[in-house]
Design a protein around this motif. Structure first.
Motif, short mmCIF file in Angstrom:
data_model
loop_
_atom_site.label_atom_id
_atom_site.label_comp_id
_atom_site.label_asym_id
_atom_site.label_seq_id
_atom_site.Cartn_x
_atom_site.Cartn_y
_atom_site.Cartn_z
N GLU A 254 0.85 -1.19 0.00
CA GLU A 254 0.00 0.00 0.00
C GLU A 254 0.89 1.25 0.00
OE1 GLU A 254 -1.85 0.85 3.67
OE2 GLU A 254 -2.88 2.61 2.89
N HIS A 255 1.92 1.22 0.86
CA HIS A 255 2.82 2.37 0.96
C HIS A 255 3.60 2.59 -0.33
CE1 HIS A 255 6.63 4.39 2.34
NE2 HIS A 255 5.73 5.16 2.92
N GLU A 256 3.97 1.50 -0.99
CA GLU A 256 4.87 1.60 -2.14
C GLU A 256 4.15 1.66 -3.49
OE1 GLU A 256 7.94 2.33 -1.80
OE2 GLU A 256 8.17 1.94 0.35
N SER A 257 2.85 1.41 -3.52
CA SER A 257 2.12 1.53 -4.78
C SER A 257 2.31 2.97 -5.28
CB SER A 257 0.63 1.26 -4.55
OG SER A 257 -0.08 1.53 -5.74
N CYS A 258 2.68 3.11 -6.54
CA CYS A 258 3.02 4.46 -7.03
C CYS A 258 1.79 5.29 -7.30
CB CYS A 258 3.90 4.37 -8.27
SG CYS A 258 2.99 4.00 -9.78
N GLY A 259 0.63 4.64 -7.38
CA GLY A 259 -0.61 5.38 -7.55
C GLY A 259 -1.05 5.56 -8.98
N LYS A 260 -0.28 5.03 -9.92
CA LYS A 260 -0.62 5.25 -11.33
C LYS A 260 -1.87 4.47 -11.74
CE LYS A 260 1.55 5.49 -15.89
NZ LYS A 260 2.86 5.79 -16.49
N CYS A 261 -1.93 3.19 -11.35
CA CYS A 261 -3.04 2.35 -11.80
C CYS A 261 -4.06 2.18 -10.66
CB CYS A 261 -2.53 0.97 -12.22
SG CYS A 261 -1.17 1.05 -13.39
N THR A 262 -5.31 2.42 -10.99
CA THR A 262 -6.36 2.39 -9.98
C THR A 262 -6.47 1.05 -9.23
OG1 THR A 262 -7.51 3.99 -11.33
CG2 THR A 262 -8.80 2.96 -9.58
N PRO A 263 -6.46 -0.10 -9.94
CA PRO A 263 -6.63 -1.36 -9.19
C PRO A 263 -5.60 -1.54 -8.08
CG PRO A 263 -6.79 -1.75 -11.55
CD PRO A 263 -6.33 -0.33 -11.39
N CYS A 264 -4.35 -1.19 -8.38
CA CYS A 264 -3.27 -1.37 -7.40
C CYS A 264 -3.38 -0.31 -6.30
CB CYS A 264 -1.94 -1.29 -8.15
SG CYS A 264 -0.49 -1.30 -7.10
N ARG A 265 -3.57 0.95 -6.69
CA ARG A 265 -3.61 2.04 -5.71
C ARG A 265 -4.77 1.84 -4.73
NH1 ARG A 265 -4.84 6.10 -9.00
NH2 ARG A 265 -7.04 5.86 -8.51
N GLU A 266 -5.98 1.63 -5.27
CA GLU A 266 -7.15 1.49 -4.40
C GLU A 266 -7.19 0.12 -3.74
OE1 GLU A 266 -9.17 4.09 -3.79
OE2 GLU A 266 -7.76 5.19 -5.06
N GLY A 267 -6.82 -0.90 -4.53
CA GLY A 267 -6.89 -2.27 -4.03
C GLY A 267 -5.98 -2.49 -2.83
N THR A 268 -4.74 -2.04 -2.93
CA THR A 268 -3.82 -2.28 -1.82
C THR A 268 -4.27 -1.50 -0.58
OG1 THR A 268 -2.33 -0.55 -2.64
CG2 THR A 268 -1.78 -2.81 -3.23
N PHE A 269 -4.85 -0.32 -0.80
CA PHE A 269 -5.36 0.48 0.33
C PHE A 269 -6.44 -0.30 1.07
CE2 PHE A 269 -8.64 3.31 1.98
CZ PHE A 269 -7.92 4.16 2.80
N TRP A 270 -7.42 -0.81 0.32
CA TRP A 270 -8.53 -1.50 0.98
C TRP A 270 -8.11 -2.84 1.55
CZ3 TRP A 270 -12.23 1.09 2.89
CH2 TRP A 270 -12.62 2.31 2.29
N LEU A 271 -7.22 -3.54 0.87
CA LEU A 271 -6.74 -4.82 1.40
C LEU A 271 -6.06 -4.60 2.75
CD1 LEU A 271 -5.37 -6.48 -1.85
CD2 LEU A 271 -7.29 -7.30 -0.47
N ALA A 272 -5.26 -3.54 2.84
CA ALA A 272 -4.57 -3.25 4.11
C ALA A 272 -5.61 -2.97 5.19
CB ALA A 272 -3.60 -2.08 3.93
#
Lengths: 432, 246
Positions: free
Chosen positions: A343-361
């Protein structure tokens, strides 16, 4: 075919490390360093690409792409500048092989760079070192200076007419820059965000020019292959994953450390060398190659750790960073910690990774805190499905690995956290 | 360039910025080292520092700010004399990293709740002032749990050893790291990361310093004890390639 028989440990890259002042050019040359370079420069670039291809050397940064094939993608003409970029941004959790290599034996990387640059008709090389690895940065800086003074770098190397400059460049703290296209953006002075591929770096990399990005351990292997040949290299390891490999053992083992063994060595063999599990407490789970590689359990002690073996057993080899956890460690907790990292290291470019890692955490934090529900497990797996393969780079794919594999092998442990919560809620309801 | 930025950074820094630019085929590549440079001058990346970089590189301030805020090593508030980074990633945490971080927070009176990524105890820049942060994997997992002071490694720490280390730093001492040369402060580390070693003698004095942890050498030493070696390497000619293969 029968596998070649070798000693349990085969120090090649790590052999010089035990020498006093291994990092100095005097030590390096005394122990055979800079003998591959003149030999390589007498050959043609095509010969070197063919040699590395034939050796079967596969990228040591995690993906395992054949290095010689990657080199062969570089254009044969020189109407544009060609760049060689070394990925020394080691940061995958558990991975700790390139930093000791650069600290102990920086000249092996420098010699490898000059040979690789010559093979790819490049006259400019950048070594992108993780900023937090300050001692490596200064050792490389010093090695470049020493190599220049000795005539191994600069204009007209060893009188051959070949020119090469190496610039050592410090990063600034971003895991994503270990992804090769994010690294190139970062090296261009931008936010380190991955690029869509294609175009691949060989067509349009650094400054949109032909570029090859290789890992430290990959490039440092090249001088040995130039000297001793591809047949020698293939005497170690397995048919499709030849060569020696630095296995980094960490966590609950008696003797953690760097063990250079043939590809295909198993954790059982490595644990034997490392004195077994710390204090005899049994193994619970481990990663074959960093946190982005699906975890293994005690069932997988005999999986041959090479690119094919790891995949056949349901994971990937990654960086051979063996993080070993004993029975005292909670899997949901470990998975939560790793997820917080992504979540901390996701660069924020792609929505699935940026939002997904936030909610998974968030879901995992709640679960570890004792407020999870059984449905959360399905929610997490659903979110994982929506991240995997849906982002530009592999960070998102890596982020779902601990969750999916953790639930696969230890679902009961996640459930137990939820059952506890359910029971408490029912009790609270009865009291109301 | 604006007068304010020029006053803070001076002719010397302008000259050094130009030196950084000269290392690269395209000037913008100089931005990351230049941010390390301005950080070495001020102890953080200030709005003024970003403006300075923008002016040297003919970028907009927004372009520089976008980069400076992306990377965790660029600090946006003034740092202490030393930066203490405790790895709290999974493996270090399981081996004691979380306990070390909690102990240091308590010791520095930082309270239980984390405000931002890092916090400073003492007056920033003054001797004995410390900035504490939790770090992601520091790539020294075989030496877990680890922490860094000014990006030098302190291996195999315990809450007690880390607390003692912090006490000594606050008292103005410079305890020797497990690997790397003696501590010279956060700003000195940042200057080196910008590529400035201030002469060969100075470089030689920092390039030394130990790096041979037992764990680093473990495999090579076990192999030596048992006489285990890689297959013998003989000097083999590089095969010719056929014309058609070129």
């Amino acid at each position: 075919m029968t596998e070649p028989v070798t000693d349990p440990l085969t120090p090649v890259l790590t052999k010089r490390w035990t020498e006093p002042d291994a990092w100095s050019i005097e030590t390096y040359r005394r122990l055979g360093g800079y003998t591959a370079l003149p030999k390589a420069l007498r050959a043609s670039p095509e010969q070197l690409v063919a040699l590395v291809k034939d050796s079967g050397l596969r990228g040591r940064g995690g993906a395992g792409f054949p290095a010689g094939v990657k080199w062969s993608f570089m254009p044969k003409d020189e109407d544009k500048p060609h760049y060689l970029v070394v990925n020394a941004d080691e940061g995958e959790p558990g991975t700790c092989k390139d930093i000791p290599l650069m600290m102990a034996d920086p000249h092996s990387l420098i010699e490898g760079c000059v040979i690789a640059a010559y093979a790819m008709r490049s006259h400019r090389c950048f070594i992108y070192v993780r900023g937090e690895a300050l001692h490596c940065y200064r050792r490389l800086h010093n090695a470049v200076r020493e190599a220049h003074a000795a005539g191994f770098l600069g204009e007209n190397v060893l009188g051959t007419g070949f020119d090469i400059e190496i610039t050592v460049h410090a990063g600034a703290g971003a895991y994503i820059c270990g992804e090769e296209t994010a690294l190139l953006d970062s090296l261009e002075g931008r936010r380190g965000q991955p690029r869509l591929k294609p175009p691949f770096p060989a067509a349009a990399g650094l400054y949109a020019q032909p570029t090859t990005v290789n890992n430290v351990e990959t490039i440092a292997s090249v001088p040995f292959i130039v000297n001793a040949g591809s047949a020698w290299f293939k005497r170690m390891g397995r048919e499709k994953s030849p060569g020696p490999k630095i296995f980094s053992l960490s966590g609950h083992v008696e003797k953690p450390g760097q063990y250079e063994a043939p590809m295909g060595t198993t954790l059982r063999q490595l644990l034997d060398l490392a004195g077994g599990m710390k204090d005899g407490i049994p193994l619970k789970f481990w990663t074959p190659g960093g946190s982005s590689t699906p975890m293994f359990t005690a069932e997988h002690l005999d999986v041959p750790l090479d690119f094919e073996g790891a995949v056949e057993a349901g994971s990937i080899l990654g960086t051979t960073a063996l993080q070993i956890f004993n029975e005292t460690v909670s899997v949901p907790w470990a998975v939560m910690k790793w997820t917080q990292f992504y979540e901390h290291e996701s660069c924020g470019k792609c929505t699935p990774c940026r939002e997904g890692t936030f909610w998974l955490a968030k879901v995992l934090e709640r679960m570890v805190d004792g407020h999870g529900t059984e449905e959360d497990i399905d929610t997490m797996l659903d979110v994982c499905d929506n991240i995997f393969g849906r982002s530009f780079c592999a960070l998102g794919d890596g982020a779902v690995s601990p969750i999916q594999s953790g639930i696969k092998y230890f679902r009961d442990e996640f459930l137990a956290l939820c059952e506890q919560n359910k029971a408490e809620r029912e009790l609270a309801g009865a009291r109301a | 360039m604006t007068h304010a930025a020029q006053e803070t950074f001076g002719e010397e820094t302008v000259r050094e910025a130009a030196e950084i630019i000269a290392r690269y085929p395209q000037s913008r590549s100089a931005l990351l080292p230049m941010l390390h440079l301005v950080q070495s001058v001020q102890g953080f990346v200030s709005p003024e520092g970003m403006r300075f970089c923008a002016e040297q590189l003919e970028l907009s301030e927004a372009e520089v700010a976008a980069v400076a805020t992306f990377y965790t090593m660029y600090k946006r508030s003034p740092c202490g004399q030393h930066l203490v980074s405790v790895c709290t990633n999974t493996l270090c945490a399981a081996m004691g990293g979380d306990a070390i971080y909690a102990k240091l927070r308590e010791k520095l009176g930082l309270g239980e709740r984390l405000e931002g990524n890092e916090e400073t105890a003492g007056e920033p820049g003054e001797p004995g002032s410390l900035t504490l942060e939790h770090a992601e994997c520091l790539a020294a997992c075989d030496l877990a749990p680890v922490l860094q002071v000014d990006y030098e490694y302190f291996d195999k720490q315990t809450p007690e050893s880390a607390a003692e280390l912090v006490d000594r730093l606050r008292a103005g001492e410079a305890p020797a790291p497990s690997r790397g040369p003696g501590l010279r402060g956060f700003r000195s580390a940042e200057r080196q990361l910008a590529g400035f070693f201030d002469g060969e003698a100075a470089l030689e004095s920092v390039v030394d310093g130990s790096s041979q942890a037992v764990e680093t050498l473990r495999g090579a030493q076990i192999a030596a004890e048992h006489g285990w070696v890689a297959p013998e390497a003989e000097d083999v000619p590089i095969p010719e390639v056929e014309e058609g293969a070129k």
